[in-house]
Design a protein around this motif. Structure first.
Motif, PDB file in Angstrom:
ATOM      1  N   SER A  11       0.474 -10.121   1.894  1.00  0.00           N
ATOM      2  CA  SER A  11      -0.768 -10.232   2.660  1.00  0.00           C
ATOM      3  C   SER A  11      -1.224  -8.828   3.011  1.00  0.00           C
ATOM      4  CB  SER A  11      -0.551 -11.014   3.959  1.00  0.00           C
ATOM      5  OG  SER A  11      -0.513 -12.394   3.740  1.00  0.00           O
ATOM      6  N   GLU A  12      -2.523  -8.634   3.109  1.00  0.00           N
ATOM      7  CA  GLU A  12      -3.009  -7.315   3.501  1.00  0.00           C
ATOM      8  C   GLU A  12      -2.522  -6.962   4.903  1.00  0.00           C
ATOM      9  OE1 GLU A  12      -7.048  -6.070   1.873  1.00  0.00           O
ATOM     10  OE2 GLU A  12      -7.262  -8.255   2.013  1.00  0.00           O
ATOM     11  N   ARG A  13      -2.361  -5.666   5.146  1.00  0.00           N
ATOM     12  CA  ARG A  13      -1.841  -5.095   6.391  1.00  0.00           C
ATOM     13  C   ARG A  13      -0.351  -5.396   6.563  1.00  0.00           C
ATOM     14  NH1 ARG A  13      -3.809  -1.533   6.298  1.00  0.00           N
ATOM     15  NH2 ARG A  13      -3.337  -0.936   8.438  1.00  0.00           N
ATOM     16  N   SER A  14       0.358  -5.552   5.434  1.00  0.00           N
ATOM     17  CA  SER A  14       1.792  -5.842   5.479  1.00  0.00           C
ATOM     18  C   SER A  14       2.647  -4.707   4.929  1.00  0.00           C
ATOM     19  CB  SER A  14       2.102  -7.131   4.703  1.00  0.00           C
ATOM     20  OG  SER A  14       1.528  -8.252   5.336  1.00  0.00           O
ATOM     21  N   ASP A 145       1.804  -8.623  14.250  1.00  0.00           N
ATOM     22  CA  ASP A 145       1.420  -7.236  13.971  1.00  0.00           C
ATOM     23  C   ASP A 145       0.322  -7.157  12.928  1.00  0.00           C
ATOM     24  OD1 ASP A 145       2.893  -5.751  15.767  1.00  0.00           O
ATOM     25  OD2 ASP A 145       4.654  -5.611  14.475  1.00  0.00           O
ATOM     26  N   VAL A 146       0.323  -8.087  11.983  1.00  0.00           N
ATOM     27  CA  VAL A 146      -0.756  -8.128  10.993  1.00  0.00           C
ATOM     28  C   VAL A 146      -2.088  -8.405  11.688  1.00  0.00           C
ATOM     29  CG1 VAL A 146      -1.704  -9.390   9.013  1.00  0.00           C
ATOM     30  CG2 VAL A 146       0.739  -8.819   9.076  1.00  0.00           C
ATOM     31  N   VAL A 147      -2.101  -9.395  12.559  1.00  0.00           N
ATOM     32  CA  VAL A 147      -3.314  -9.727  13.309  1.00  0.00           C
ATOM     33  C   VAL A 147      -3.729  -8.550  14.188  1.00  0.00           C
ATOM     34  CG1 VAL A 147      -4.269 -11.219  15.110  1.00  0.00           C
ATOM     35  CG2 VAL A 147      -2.898 -12.215  13.262  1.00  0.00           C
ATOM     36  N   SER A 148      -2.767  -7.925  14.846  1.00  0.00           N
ATOM     37  CA  SER A 148      -3.058  -6.764  15.701  1.00  0.00           C
ATOM     38  C   SER A 148      -3.722  -5.652  14.909  1.00  0.00           C
ATOM     39  CB  SER A 148      -1.768  -6.235  16.337  1.00  0.00           C
ATOM     40  OG  SER A 148      -1.178  -7.203  17.164  1.00  0.00           O
ATOM     41  N   SER A 149      -3.247  -5.432  13.691  1.00  0.00           N
ATOM     42  CA  SER A 149      -3.806  -4.370  12.855  1.00  0.00           C
ATOM     43  C   SER A 149      -5.256  -4.647  12.501  1.00  0.00           C
ATOM     44  CB  SER A 149      -2.965  -4.226  11.579  1.00  0.00           C
ATOM     45  OG  SER A 149      -3.469  -3.197  10.757  1.00  0.00           O
ATOM     46  N   TRP A 150      -5.557  -5.902  12.159  1.00  0.00           N
ATOM     47  CA  TRP A 150      -6.945  -6.247  11.848  1.00  0.00           C
ATOM     48  C   TRP A 150      -7.852  -6.052  13.064  1.00  0.00           C
ATOM     49  CZ3 TRP A 150      -8.344  -5.991   7.212  1.00  0.00           C
ATOM     50  CH2 TRP A 150      -7.619  -6.529   6.144  1.00  0.00           C
ATOM     51  N   LEU A 151      -7.399  -6.516  14.219  1.00  0.00           N
ATOM     52  CA  LEU A 151      -8.228  -6.417  15.423  1.00  0.00           C
ATOM     53  C   LEU A 151      -8.382  -4.958  15.867  1.00  0.00           C
ATOM     54  CD1 LEU A 151      -6.923  -9.445  17.528  1.00  0.00           C
ATOM     55  CD2 LEU A 151      -8.763  -9.365  15.831  1.00  0.00           C
ATOM     56  N   LYS A 152      -7.336  -4.178  15.733  1.00  0.00           N
ATOM     57  CA  LYS A 152      -7.377  -2.777  16.141  1.00  0.00           C
ATOM     58  C   LYS A 152      -8.328  -1.970  15.268  1.00  0.00           C
ATOM     59  CE  LYS A 152      -4.425   1.314  16.642  1.00  0.00           C
ATOM     60  NZ  LYS A 152      -3.029   1.840  16.507  1.00  0.00           N
ATOM     61  N   ASN A 153      -8.328  -2.254  13.956  1.00  0.00           N
ATOM     62  CA  ASN A 153      -9.163  -1.482  13.027  1.00  0.00           C
ATOM     63  C   ASN A 153     -10.567  -2.044  12.879  1.00  0.00           C
ATOM     64  OD1 ASN A 153      -7.405   0.706  11.690  1.00  0.00           O
ATOM     65  ND2 ASN A 153      -6.083  -1.103  11.620  1.00  0.00           N
ATOM     66  N   ASN A 154     -10.808  -3.208  13.476  1.00  0.00           N
ATOM     67  CA  ASN A 154     -12.150  -3.792  13.473  1.00  0.00           C
ATOM     68  C   ASN A 154     -12.714  -3.929  12.060  1.00  0.00           C
ATOM     69  OD1 ASN A 154     -14.390  -4.867  14.838  1.00  0.00           O
ATOM     70  ND2 ASN A 154     -15.470  -2.903  14.823  1.00  0.00           N
ATOM     71  N   MET A 155     -11.880  -4.467  11.159  1.00  0.00           N
ATOM     72  CA  MET A 155     -12.300  -4.667   9.775  1.00  0.00           C
ATOM     73  C   MET A 155     -11.888  -6.050   9.294  1.00  0.00           C
ATOM     74  SD  MET A 155     -11.472  -0.988   7.941  1.00  0.00           S
ATOM     75  CE  MET A 155     -12.358  -1.463   6.442  1.00  0.00           C
ATOM     76  N   LEU A 231      -7.517   2.651   6.400  1.00  0.00           N
ATOM     77  CA  LEU A 231      -6.345   1.804   6.583  1.00  0.00           C
ATOM     78  C   LEU A 231      -5.104   2.386   5.901  1.00  0.00           C
ATOM     79  CD1 LEU A 231      -7.940  -1.739   6.105  1.00  0.00           C
ATOM     80  CD2 LEU A 231      -7.540  -0.484   8.227  1.00  0.00           C
ATOM     81  N   TRP A 232      -5.286   3.464   5.148  1.00  0.00           N
ATOM     82  CA  TRP A 232      -4.154   4.081   4.451  1.00  0.00           C
ATOM     83  C   TRP A 232      -3.747   5.400   5.102  1.00  0.00           C
ATOM     84  CZ3 TRP A 232      -6.472   3.825  -1.197  1.00  0.00           C
ATOM     85  CH2 TRP A 232      -6.659   2.476  -1.544  1.00  0.00           C
ATOM     86  N   ASN A 246       3.828  -3.879  17.621  1.00  0.00           N
ATOM     87  CA  ASN A 246       2.634  -3.280  18.221  1.00  0.00           C
ATOM     88  C   ASN A 246       1.804  -4.318  18.962  1.00  0.00           C
ATOM     89  OD1 ASN A 246       3.238  -0.733  17.047  1.00  0.00           O
ATOM     90  ND2 ASN A 246       2.282  -1.366  15.131  1.00  0.00           N
ATOM     91  N   TYR A 247       1.982  -5.575  18.600  1.00  0.00           N
ATOM     92  CA  TYR A 247       1.188  -6.642  19.210  1.00  0.00           C
ATOM     93  C   TYR A 247       1.419  -6.744  20.722  1.00  0.00           C
ATOM     94  CZ  TYR A 247       5.481  -9.468  19.151  1.00  0.00           C
ATOM     95  OH  TYR A 247       6.747  -9.948  19.348  1.00  0.00           O
ATOM     96  N   VAL A 248       2.557  -6.265  21.171  1.00  0.00           N
ATOM     97  CA  VAL A 248       2.870  -6.332  22.600  1.00  0.00           C
ATOM     98  C   VAL A 248       1.807  -5.605  23.420  1.00  0.00           C
ATOM     99  CG1 VAL A 248       4.527  -5.641  24.372  1.00  0.00           C
ATOM    100  CG2 VAL A 248       5.344  -6.558  22.188  1.00  0.00           C
TER     101      VAL A 248
END
Length: 327
Positions: A11-14, A145-155, A231-232, A246-248
């Motif tokens: 999955s992306e962001r993994s 953490d995958v969800v956190s990454s998407w929300l943090k990067n707003n993409m 994202l890279w 990181n989701y914490v």
């Protein structure tokens, strides 16, 4: 020497780009940025005609070369479509993609390649039907953490629910390949990869039948790919073993509940412990909740500012439309 093929399911962001780069440090593997051949061209492949005919196959290869050489993936392939056809004689789309990757490996004087095409699990049946001796890898990461990454990067995803649903469906497809369709793969987690890189990659390299190489256990500090996609950005930094949970600090208690409720079955299968009871359900109905998320996403997209990454992606999208419209 027989071509070695390594295909990554993810999955992306993994952490798939980190894994790709580390494997690409091996002297026997080319691991270029994925041009996303499958998602971009599979819906239009019939427009090329019967690919068993030389002229049609060469036309497809020519388009794939132009797409791969776009600055986003930047393969810099210096070979003609005619020469690729002469050597590999691909007779379908999958064989044509394989020929491109094999040609990239040859230009780098490598005996194999790493392919991490997006949504590869959707095309695995076509790949298996066309190619043999594939080394499959299934890489997964904690969905919180995958969800956190998407929300943090707003993409792409702007709500925990939508991002969690995407992760869930991806894992279901990857797990089904193994459990329902008997596809053998080597499974590892992003958390294992960053916590103990050597102990995680050593059995993976053995699975691929490659020599153990120390350079596979660390990131190069001058990776120019990091500048192409926001994202890279970590690809030219040392591996950060603390880049987990990181989701914490990012997800609210309700968002964590949402993610765990959506993903709980797959989380348990993959060994991720729940921190809530996983009993949340959308009060306004799942379909209405998805519609609400889509409206919110469109509103967020309007206010997002352009950046170099989105410009590159838009330019590549324009190139794809130009290539397809000429058929």
């Amino acid at each position: 020497m027989e071509l070695k093929r390594v295909f990554i399911l993810y999955s992306e962001r993994s952490g798939s780009n980190l894994l790709r780069v580390l494997l690409g440090n091996h002297p026997d593997l080319a691991a270029p940025v994925s041009p996303q051949f499958f998602d971009s061209f599979t819906p239009h492949v019939e427009k090329f005609g019967d690919l068993r005919k030389k002229e049609n196959s060469i036309k497809l290869i020519s388009h794939l070369i132009k797409y791969a050489n776009h600055p986003f993936s930047d393969w810099n392939l210096d070979i003609s479509a005619e020469d690729i056809y002469s050597e590999f004689s691909p007779r379908n789309f999958i064989e044509a993609v394989d020929a491109l990757y094999a040609s990239k490996a040859q230009e780098e004087d490598k005996s194999g390649y790493v392919c991490k095409e997006r949504h590869l699990f959707n095309y695995s049946g076509l790949v298996i039907a066309s190619l043999s001796d594939i080394n499959w890898i299934f890489l997964h990461r904690d969905p919180r953490d995958v969800v956190s990454s998407w929300l943090k990067n707003n993409m792409l995803y702007f709500t925990a629910y939508e991002a969690a649903q995407s992760w869930k469906e991806d894992q279901k497809k990857c797990l089904a390949l193994h459990h329902a369709y008997n596809v053998s793969y080597h499974q590892l987690s992003y958390e294992q990869l960053i916590t103990d890189t050597e102990q995680t990659l050593t059995p993976l390299l053995k699975y691929i039948s490659l020599n153990i190489e120390e350079q596979c256990f660390q990131n190069e500090q001058d990776n120019e790919e990091a500048s192409r996609n926001v994202l890279w950005k970590n690809l030219n930094k040392p591996i950060d073993s603390s880049n987990k949970k990181n989701y914490v600090d990012i997800l609210s208690q309700k968002q964590t509940l949402i993610v765990e409720s959506v993903c709980k079955q797959q989380m348990k299968t993959l060994g991720y412990q729940l921190e809530t009871d996983g009993q949340w359900a959308p009060a306004i109905g799942e379909n209405n909740y998805q519609y609400f998320n889509k409206v919110k996403e469109l509103l967020n997209q309007k206010i997002r500012s352009n950046n170099e990454t989105s410009d590159l992606l838009q330019d590549r999208k324009k190139l794809k439309h130009e290539l397809i419209s000429r058929l």
